[in-house]
Motif scaffolding. Structure first.
Motif, PDB file in Angstrom:
ATOM      1  N   VAL A   1      24.417  98.891  -1.069  1.00 54.70           N
ATOM      2  CA  VAL A   1      23.653  98.590   0.363  1.00 54.70           C
ATOM      3  C   VAL A   1      24.754  97.805   1.306  1.00 54.70           C
ATOM      4  CG1 VAL A   1      21.937  97.249   1.136  1.00 54.70           C
ATOM      5  CG2 VAL A   1      21.390  98.642  -0.736  1.00 54.70           C
ATOM      6  N   ARG A   2      25.261  97.049   0.744  1.00 56.78           N
ATOM      7  CA  ARG A   2      26.410  96.462   1.866  1.00 56.78           C
ATOM      8  C   ARG A   2      27.500  97.228   2.069  1.00 56.78           C
ATOM      9  NH1 ARG A   2      26.548  90.985   2.208  1.00 56.78           N
ATOM     10  NH2 ARG A   2      28.720  90.949   2.544  1.00 56.78           N
ATOM     11  N   LEU A   3      27.877  98.140   1.370  1.00 57.01           N
ATOM     12  CA  LEU A   3      28.967  98.872   1.684  1.00 57.01           C
ATOM     13  C   LEU A   3      28.452 100.105   2.578  1.00 57.01           C
ATOM     14  CD1 LEU A   3      31.875 100.168   1.061  1.00 57.01           C
ATOM     15  CD2 LEU A   3      31.122 101.459  -0.909  1.00 57.01           C
ATOM     16  N   ASP A   4      27.342 100.597   2.197  1.00 58.77           N
ATOM     17  CA  ASP A   4      26.809 101.589   3.073  1.00 58.77           C
ATOM     18  C   ASP A   4      26.511 101.129   4.821  1.00 58.77           C
ATOM     19  OD1 ASP A   4      27.081 103.517   1.109  1.00 58.77           O
ATOM     20  OD2 ASP A   4      25.006 103.640   0.877  1.00 58.77           O
ATOM     21  N   ALA A   5      26.091  99.841   4.612  1.00 59.32           N
ATOM     22  CA  ALA A   5      25.686  99.327   5.932  1.00 59.32           C
ATOM     23  C   ALA A   5      27.080  99.214   6.878  1.00 59.32           C
ATOM     24  CB  ALA A   5      25.073  98.036   5.802  1.00 59.32           C
ATOM     25  N   GLN A   6      28.092  98.711   6.156  1.00 61.33           N
ATOM     26  CA  GLN A   6      29.413  98.453   6.791  1.00 61.33           C
ATOM     27  C   GLN A   6      29.892  99.726   7.371  1.00 61.33           C
ATOM     28  OE1 GLN A   6      30.398  96.108   8.093  1.00 61.33           O
ATOM     29  NE2 GLN A   6      32.608  96.591   8.690  1.00 61.33           N
ATOM     30  N   LEU A   7      30.001 100.673   6.389  1.00 59.99           N
ATOM     31  CA  LEU A   7      30.440 102.235   6.617  1.00 59.99           C
ATOM     32  C   LEU A   7      29.764 102.748   7.863  1.00 59.99           C
ATOM     33  CD1 LEU A   7      30.975 103.597   2.979  1.00 59.99           C
ATOM     34  CD2 LEU A   7      32.837 103.135   4.818  1.00 59.99           C
ATOM     35  N   GLY A   8      28.516 102.455   7.887  1.00 58.00           N
ATOM     36  CA  GLY A   8      27.563 102.987   8.743  1.00 58.00           C
ATOM     37  C   GLY A   8      28.050 102.525  10.255  1.00 58.00           C
ATOM     38  N   ARG A   9      28.088 101.254  10.185  1.00 61.25           N
ATOM     39  CA  ARG A   9      28.843 100.605  11.430  1.00 61.25           C
ATOM     40  C   ARG A   9      30.094 101.007  11.947  1.00 61.25           C
ATOM     41  NH1 ARG A   9      25.827  95.916   9.072  1.00 61.25           N
ATOM     42  NH2 ARG A   9      27.781  95.459   7.680  1.00 61.25           N
TER      43      ARG A   9
ATOM     44  N   PHE B   1      40.214  95.941  14.480  1.00 64.40           N
ATOM     45  CA  PHE B   1      40.421  96.906  13.402  1.00 64.40           C
ATOM     46  C   PHE B   1      40.658  96.555  12.332  1.00 64.40           C
ATOM     47  CE2 PHE B   1      44.065  95.927  16.258  1.00 64.40           C
ATOM     48  CZ  PHE B   1      44.817  95.456  15.312  1.00 64.40           C
ATOM     49  N   TYR B   2      40.952  95.260  12.162  1.00 63.66           N
ATOM     50  CA  TYR B   2      41.247  94.602  10.729  1.00 63.66           C
ATOM     51  C   TYR B   2      40.084  94.634   9.907  1.00 63.66           C
ATOM     52  CZ  TYR B   2      43.324  91.220   7.660  1.00 63.66           C
ATOM     53  OH  TYR B   2      43.904  90.615   6.571  1.00 63.66           O
ATOM     54  N   GLN B   3      40.146  95.575   8.800  1.00 58.64           N
ATOM     55  CA  GLN B   3      38.951  95.842   8.077  1.00 58.64           C
ATOM     56  C   GLN B   3      38.778  94.890   6.776  1.00 58.64           C
ATOM     57  OE1 GLN B   3      36.817  97.680   9.412  1.00 58.64           O
ATOM     58  NE2 GLN B   3      38.221  99.098  10.663  1.00 58.64           N
ATOM     59  N   ALA B   4      38.762  93.468   7.055  1.00 55.42           N
ATOM     60  CA  ALA B   4      38.670  92.635   6.152  1.00 55.42           C
ATOM     61  C   ALA B   4      37.178  92.786   5.275  1.00 55.42           C
ATOM     62  CB  ALA B   4      38.674  91.216   6.332  1.00 55.42           C
ATOM     63  N   GLN B   5      36.019  93.048   6.236  1.00 54.87           N
ATOM     64  CA  GLN B   5      34.710  93.139   5.536  1.00 54.87           C
ATOM     65  C   GLN B   5      34.762  94.324   4.853  1.00 54.87           C
ATOM     66  OE1 GLN B   5      32.035  91.027   5.758  1.00 54.87           O
ATOM     67  NE2 GLN B   5      31.276  92.300   4.123  1.00 54.87           N
ATOM     68  N   LEU B   6      35.192  95.509   5.291  1.00 56.70           N
ATOM     69  CA  LEU B   6      35.270  96.866   4.386  1.00 56.70           C
ATOM     70  C   LEU B   6      35.886  96.445   3.341  1.00 56.70           C
ATOM     71  CD1 LEU B   6      34.431  99.805   4.156  1.00 56.70           C
ATOM     72  CD2 LEU B   6      36.449 100.216   5.508  1.00 56.70           C
ATOM     73  N   ALA B   7      37.166  95.935   3.292  1.00 53.73           N
ATOM     74  CA  ALA B   7      37.610  95.682   2.152  1.00 53.73           C
ATOM     75  C   ALA B   7      36.988  95.270   0.832  1.00 53.73           C
ATOM     76  CB  ALA B   7      39.069  95.035   2.370  1.00 53.73           C
TER      77      ALA B   7
END
Length: 489
Positions: free
Chosen positions: A288-296, A320-326
């Motif tokens: 759920v968390r990953l999909d939400a971030q990818l969707g953004r 552009f620094y993808q800390a949350q996605l990582a």
């Protein structure tokens, strides 16, 4: 051994706009034709005009300066010099290397970049999104090596795509539009994105979601086959767990088993049968968390710099620094490791006569037959890969470009590890499915109504149970997983 996409009919066209979704990216990766919404194209054109005015009035990174450690170097804004600066920037950054990425991932990257550019904050020439639309519809895309990104922008991969749009790299089909002439107004804006990392995350998450649905059906089958207790996923047990996602998993398993009234064989089951709602809920929460971030991120305008036409400003930033996605990618890989461990536990239970009442390894034929013994080994090898992939990529760091980027984010490594974990999880579930199918057959178990349509497919995985080459039935089990994902609770 695993398919990268579920079987599907011919995809419908996808219109790229501010409302583009991760599901749209998957459809385009699978071959759907694309168009750019008229409103988005108009916005891109207006922003290009505004960016030209703003860039002429303000020092602008990548337009009037070099990039990286060259950011303090002024670049001539004369037309010829600006054009040469753009061309050289694209050429110099095209340094991808290694084994080529799947073509499907390259399509997803191009679609993601198109969706981001449609947000109209980059100031890019509208000819670029037009060229992306044409390249996707003609399937005219370059081969891109898997190395070159570290989580602060997919510069090498996007430069390779830029060179292809310029006619300087071969494509999988002929280009049907004039080559792009990369000027300083569009070169850096096109490269300034994590589109490949985001796209690969979208594809990996899409497959993981199918495997999660399949695992719930597989667990319900295991409860029937092992005569497991239904108390572990009762409403009372789910409430006691007090963790997000448990109610969803437990309710779906109850729905799949509606009509199953066999008495449990044990007062309390081993963890493999007892804690599945907990381990699977942890995976659900991570997804759920990953999909939400990818969707953004699919529709995020993160170009550095970005323009605001109304305010007449240009903003330089580190968005552009993808800390949350990582972090979210790492969490998903860790959750897969726990879920796969639980699946492997059930696989081991199936080989134990104390839990099945049958021969060791569900063997048939002469004494000493090995039966499904080796499934444990194959699944364990996949589990070892999953656990290695669960080492947090976000802990990595490196300094680049003479210290200008002194702490790269490593989200790209995170998505590589998630891909490995998803592939391994598919193998573990395939091994479990083959084992449960044989257990159902040997015990003559009666499936509840929702699972009864699977009886023929389960029996067809391995019609004969004598010792045999297990690769063909394991491949058949792998193919059946996507069918399990479609079983409605």
């Amino acid at each position: 051994m695993s398919p990268s996409a579920a079987p599907s009919p011919a995809p419908n066209p996808v219109e790229i706009s501010a409302a583009t979704t991760a599901e749209d990216i998957v459809a385009i990766a699978d071959g759907a034709p694309v168009s750019l919404s008229p409103a988005s194209r108009e916005d891109v054109g207006r922003m290009k005009e505004a960016a030209d005015r703003i860039g002429a009035a303000h020092a602008t990174y990548g337009r009037s300066t070099g990039v990286g450690a060259n950011r303090t170097t002024t670049v001539s804004e004369a037309d010829d010099a600006a054009a040469e600066h753009g061309r050289l920037l694209v050429r110099s950054h095209a340094t991808d290397a290694g084994t080529p990425l799947p073509h499907r991932a390259v399509r997803a990257m191009a679609a993601t970049r198109l969706a981001q550019l449609a947000q109209a904050r980059s100031g890019i020439d509208p000819a670029v999104p037009d060229a992306l639309v044409a390249a996707l519809n003609a399937d005219a895309l370059p081969e891109i090596g898997r190395y070159g990104s570290i989580g602060t922008g997919d510069l090498a991969a996007l430069s390779a795509l830029a060179l292809a749009l310029a006619g300087e790299r071969p494509t999988s089909a002929p280009l049907v539009v004039p080559p792009i002439r990369w000027g300083a107004d569009s070169a850096l804006p096109f490269l300034s994105s994590s589109a490949l990392t985001v796209a690969r995350g979208v594809l990996a998450s899409d497959e993981l979601r199918r495997l999660d649905r399949a695992s719930r059906v597989l667990y319900a089958l295991a409860i029937v086959a092992f005569e497991g207790s239904v108390e572990a996923f009762s409403p009372a047990a789910a409430a006691a767990i007090s963790a997000p996602g448990v109610d969803e998993v437990a309710a779906e398993v109850r729905a799949l088993l509606r009509g199953h009234d066999a008495r449990a064989a044990r007062i309390q089951d081993p963890y493999g049968l007892r804690v599945h709602p907990i381990t699977q809920a942890a995976l659900v929460t991570a997804m759920v968390r990953l999909d939400a971030q990818l969707g953004r991120l699919v529709t995020a305008a993160q170009e550095n710099p970005m323009f605001d036409a109304a305010a007449g400003t240009v903003t330089h930033h580190g968005g552009f620094y993808q800390a949350q996605l990582a972090g979210d990618l790492d969490a998903a890989s860790l959750a897969i490791a726990r879920a796969a461990t639980n699946a492997h536990a059930r696989l081991r239970l199936a080989n134990e006569p104390g839990y099945t009442g049958l021969r060791p390894f569900l063997a048939e034929g002469p004494a000493g037959a090995s039966g499904l013994m080796m499934l444990e080994y194959t699944a364990a090898a996949a589990l070892a890969e999953i656990r290695a992939a669960a080492s947090p990529a976000s802990l990595g760091t490196i300094s680049l470009s003479r210290g200008t980027e002194e702490d790269a984010g490593f989200a790209t490594q995170g998505v590589v590890q998630l891909e490995r974990a998803v592939e391994g999880y598919r193998v573990v579930l395939s091994c479990e499915l083959l084992s449960v199918a044989r257990l159902v057959a040997q015990r003559g178990a009666t499936l509840p109504p929702r699972l009864r349509p699977l009886h023929g497919a389960l029996a067809g995985l391995m019609p004969e149970h004598q010792d045999q080459d297990l690769r063909p039935p394991l491949q058949a089990a792998d193919a059946l997983l996507d069918g399990l994902a479609e079983v409605s609770p």
